[in-house]
Design a protein around this motif. Structure first.
Motif, PDB file in Angstrom:
ATOM      1  N   PRO A 190       9.674 -30.884 -44.044  1.00  0.00           N
ATOM      2  CA  PRO A 190      10.033 -29.216 -43.483  1.00  0.00           C
ATOM      3  C   PRO A 190      11.300 -29.101 -42.847  1.00  0.00           C
ATOM      4  O   PRO A 190      11.739 -28.271 -42.878  1.00  0.00           O
ATOM      5  CB  PRO A 190       8.720 -29.108 -42.536  1.00  0.00           C
ATOM      6  N   GLU A 191      11.677 -30.169 -42.299  1.00  0.00           N
ATOM      7  CA  GLU A 191      13.162 -30.166 -41.330  1.00  0.00           C
ATOM      8  C   GLU A 191      14.171 -30.033 -42.535  1.00  0.00           C
ATOM      9  O   GLU A 191      15.276 -29.725 -41.761  1.00  0.00           O
ATOM     10  CB  GLU A 191      13.028 -31.443 -40.526  1.00  0.00           C
ATOM     11  N   TYR A 192      14.051 -30.339 -43.828  1.00  0.00           N
ATOM     12  CA  TYR A 192      15.147 -30.083 -44.617  1.00  0.00           C
ATOM     13  C   TYR A 192      15.011 -28.902 -45.481  1.00  0.00           C
ATOM     14  O   TYR A 192      15.614 -28.711 -46.432  1.00  0.00           O
ATOM     15  CB  TYR A 192      15.411 -31.448 -45.497  1.00  0.00           C
ATOM     16  N   ASP A 193      13.782 -28.366 -45.437  1.00  0.00           N
ATOM     17  CA  ASP A 193      13.281 -27.143 -46.196  1.00  0.00           C
ATOM     18  C   ASP A 193      13.978 -25.866 -45.780  1.00  0.00           C
ATOM     19  O   ASP A 193      13.324 -25.249 -44.709  1.00  0.00           O
ATOM     20  CB  ASP A 193      12.019 -27.195 -46.437  1.00  0.00           C
ATOM     21  N   PHE A 194      14.962 -25.028 -46.439  1.00  0.00           N
ATOM     22  CA  PHE A 194      15.476 -23.720 -46.126  1.00  0.00           C
ATOM     23  C   PHE A 194      15.213 -22.871 -47.109  1.00  0.00           C
ATOM     24  O   PHE A 194      15.143 -23.179 -48.205  1.00  0.00           O
ATOM     25  CB  PHE A 194      16.704 -24.035 -45.448  1.00  0.00           C
ATOM     26  N   CYS A 195      15.205 -21.529 -46.792  1.00  0.00           N
ATOM     27  CA  CYS A 195      15.464 -20.852 -45.552  1.00  0.00           C
ATOM     28  C   CYS A 195      14.129 -19.981 -45.311  1.00  0.00           C
ATOM     29  O   CYS A 195      13.661 -19.407 -46.395  1.00  0.00           O
ATOM     30  CB  CYS A 195      16.642 -20.018 -45.529  1.00  0.00           C
ATOM     31  N   TYR A 196      13.768 -20.108 -44.035  1.00  0.00           N
ATOM     32  CA  TYR A 196      12.419 -19.291 -43.650  1.00  0.00           C
ATOM     33  C   TYR A 196      12.663 -18.539 -42.672  1.00  0.00           C
ATOM     34  O   TYR A 196      11.856 -18.317 -41.717  1.00  0.00           O
ATOM     35  CB  TYR A 196      11.363 -20.408 -43.082  1.00  0.00           C
ATOM     36  N   CYS A 197      13.773 -17.624 -42.472  1.00  0.00           N
ATOM     37  CA  CYS A 197      14.109 -16.768 -41.502  1.00  0.00           C
ATOM     38  C   CYS A 197      13.420 -15.573 -41.757  1.00  0.00           C
ATOM     39  O   CYS A 197      12.638 -15.315 -42.891  1.00  0.00           O
ATOM     40  CB  CYS A 197      15.575 -16.398 -41.419  1.00  0.00           C
ATOM     41  N   ASP A 198      13.291 -14.677 -40.785  1.00  0.00           N
ATOM     42  CA  ASP A 198      12.484 -13.554 -41.156  1.00  0.00           C
ATOM     43  C   ASP A 198      12.943 -12.684 -42.465  1.00  0.00           C
ATOM     44  O   ASP A 198      12.238 -12.009 -43.152  1.00  0.00           O
ATOM     45  CB  ASP A 198      12.677 -12.389 -39.982  1.00  0.00           C
ATOM     46  N   THR A 199      14.416 -12.530 -42.751  1.00  0.00           N
ATOM     47  CA  THR A 199      14.918 -11.855 -43.803  1.00  0.00           C
ATOM     48  C   THR A 199      14.487 -12.395 -44.974  1.00  0.00           C
ATOM     49  O   THR A 199      13.794 -11.655 -45.988  1.00  0.00           O
ATOM     50  CB  THR A 199      16.310 -11.989 -43.891  1.00  0.00           C
ATOM     51  N   CYS A 200      14.472 -13.723 -45.382  1.00  0.00           N
ATOM     52  CA  CYS A 200      13.690 -14.513 -46.635  1.00  0.00           C
ATOM     53  C   CYS A 200      12.474 -14.144 -46.715  1.00  0.00           C
ATOM     54  O   CYS A 200      12.159 -13.796 -47.666  1.00  0.00           O
ATOM     55  CB  CYS A 200      14.204 -15.918 -46.398  1.00  0.00           C
ATOM     56  N   ARG A 201      11.500 -14.369 -45.638  1.00  0.00           N
ATOM     57  CA  ARG A 201      10.038 -14.256 -45.607  1.00  0.00           C
ATOM     58  C   ARG A 201       9.922 -12.762 -46.083  1.00  0.00           C
ATOM     59  O   ARG A 201       8.787 -12.492 -46.683  1.00  0.00           O
ATOM     60  CB  ARG A 201       9.445 -14.890 -44.439  1.00  0.00           C
ATOM     61  N   ASP A 202      10.521 -11.903 -45.267  1.00  0.00           N
ATOM     62  CA  ASP A 202      10.164 -10.393 -45.390  1.00  0.00           C
ATOM     63  C   ASP A 202      10.524  -9.977 -46.856  1.00  0.00           C
ATOM     64  O   ASP A 202       9.723  -9.195 -47.541  1.00  0.00           O
ATOM     65  CB  ASP A 202      10.828  -9.477 -44.447  1.00  0.00           C
TER      66      ASP A 202
END
Length: 360
Positions: A190-202
């Motif tokens: 998980p610490e190397y798995d990107f990106c989970y920002c609000d923009t990506c998730r939404d």
């Protein structure tokens, strides 16, 4: 940022990490004359015009076709006419998603990619301190990056733009680096798995109907993986549209094969609108023998189906003259249109002699 310093600090030793017309010759009809050599040439510290001229002259005499040159606009205004006067193609070497210490980007901390742990790469740098990755899904990040590429592509006389770090952070490092970081990366951490920002998730939720974090193991969700492949692909193709509109070529240095690039860094590079591609087939980085250069080159050539040239990239650090000769032969055997070396600073006299004997 000096890429060789970056690579050395990563601890790679003898392997490094990490609509204009398309000009190409299919691998089936390649001849010795068609085989092109390229070299990355960094900006260096206070490198003067005469030093650039000396380096470019040396490369031309060795039979090199072109250079991927570092430096900003002012440096390029000096190096472009030098390269052109010697008959060398010159492409501006541009970092894309990894922007360490970038003051403009750092003024917008919300631009940075967020790990599955919820940590921004601006605040918690994965692997090394200068891994500060932007999020490719954010429109404002895309606009910022594209504006910079337009600014470079507008330079008179420049042949093209070469994209580097056009990817996500390494979710899995190639096998040759696991010991360096005391890791066993047989799964996506998980610490190397990107990106989970609000923009990506939404954005993903609006397309798929669910939040990736609602999954028991988001790393196994193929739709979520494809979303991120597409985020980089869409950015590259937007850049391509602008670069091509200015009658310049676009290329990219990418991970060794399409399958490995998807697995390690979310690059779907055989889908990109490039004029040529530079897979970094650094065999020791993958803890593989020399023959990996041939097999990985052949895999990339097959994936591209003759759509564009492929120039196999090789790292010169700690290589003997015999290694350089073997890399050249393996590259040709794999069907590449040529070879690209990283970088000029590693071109010692022994390597120069073997290139003189092997030059097209």
């Amino acid at each position: 940022m000096n890429k060789r310093k970056f690579i050395k600090q990563l601890g790679l030793g003898s392997a490094a990490l990490v609509a204009s017309p398309v000009f190409f010759t299919s691998c089936e009809t390649n001849t010795q004359e068609d085989f092109k050599m390229w070299m990355w040439v960094g900006n260096g510290t206070d490198k003067k015009e005469e030093e650039w001229r000396t380096q470019f002259t040396r490369l031309k005499e060795l039979g090199f076709h072109g250079v991927m040159a570092g430096g900003g606009k002012e440096t390029l205004k000096m190096t472009i006419p030098l390269a052109k006067s010697l008959g060398l193609e010159i492409h501006s070497w541009q970092w894309v998603m990894n922007r360490p210490g970038n003051k403009e980007a750092m003024a917008h901390p919300e631009w940075y990619a967020v790990s599955r742990n919820g940590e921004s790469s601006l605040d918690v740098n994965p692997y090394v301190s200068y891994y500060q990755w932007l999020c490719p899904s954010k429109p404002e990040v895309q606009d910022y990056i594209i504006k910079g590429m337009i600014d470079i592509a507008d330079l008179e006389g420049l042949d093209g733009v070469q994209l580097d770090y056009v990817r996500y952070c390494d979710v899995i490092l190639p096998r040759g680096l696991w010991e360096k970081y005391d890791l066993i990366q047989d799964h996506e951490m998980p610490e190397y798995d990107f990106c989970y920002c609000d923009t990506c998730r939404d954005k993903f939720k609006s397309e798929s109907g669910y939040d990736p974090l609602d999954q028991d193991d988001p790393s196994q969700d193929q739709k979520w993986k494809q979303f991120r492949y597409d985020s980089i692909t869409n950015l590259v193709n937007r850049i391509a549209k602008e670069v091509h509109a200015r009658d310049k070529k676009l290329s990219a240095s990418v991970f060794a094969t399409p399958d490995l690039a998807r697995k390690f860094v979310r690059q779907d590079w055989d889908k990109w609108d490039l004029d040529f591609v530079l897979p970094m087939i650094y065999y020791q980085f993958y803890a593989e023998p020399m023959d990996f250069v041939r097999t990985a080159t052949a895999e990339g050539v097959k994936a591209l189906k003759g759509s564009k040239p492929l120039y196999t990239a090789q790292y010169l650090s700690e290589k003997t003259s015999e290694d350089v000769s073997a890399m050249m032969e393996a590259t040709k055997a794999g069907g590449a249109n040529g070879i690209a070396f990283y970088d000029y600073g590693l071109l010692d006299e022994e390597k120069t002699k073997v290139l003189e004997s092997l030059k097209p």
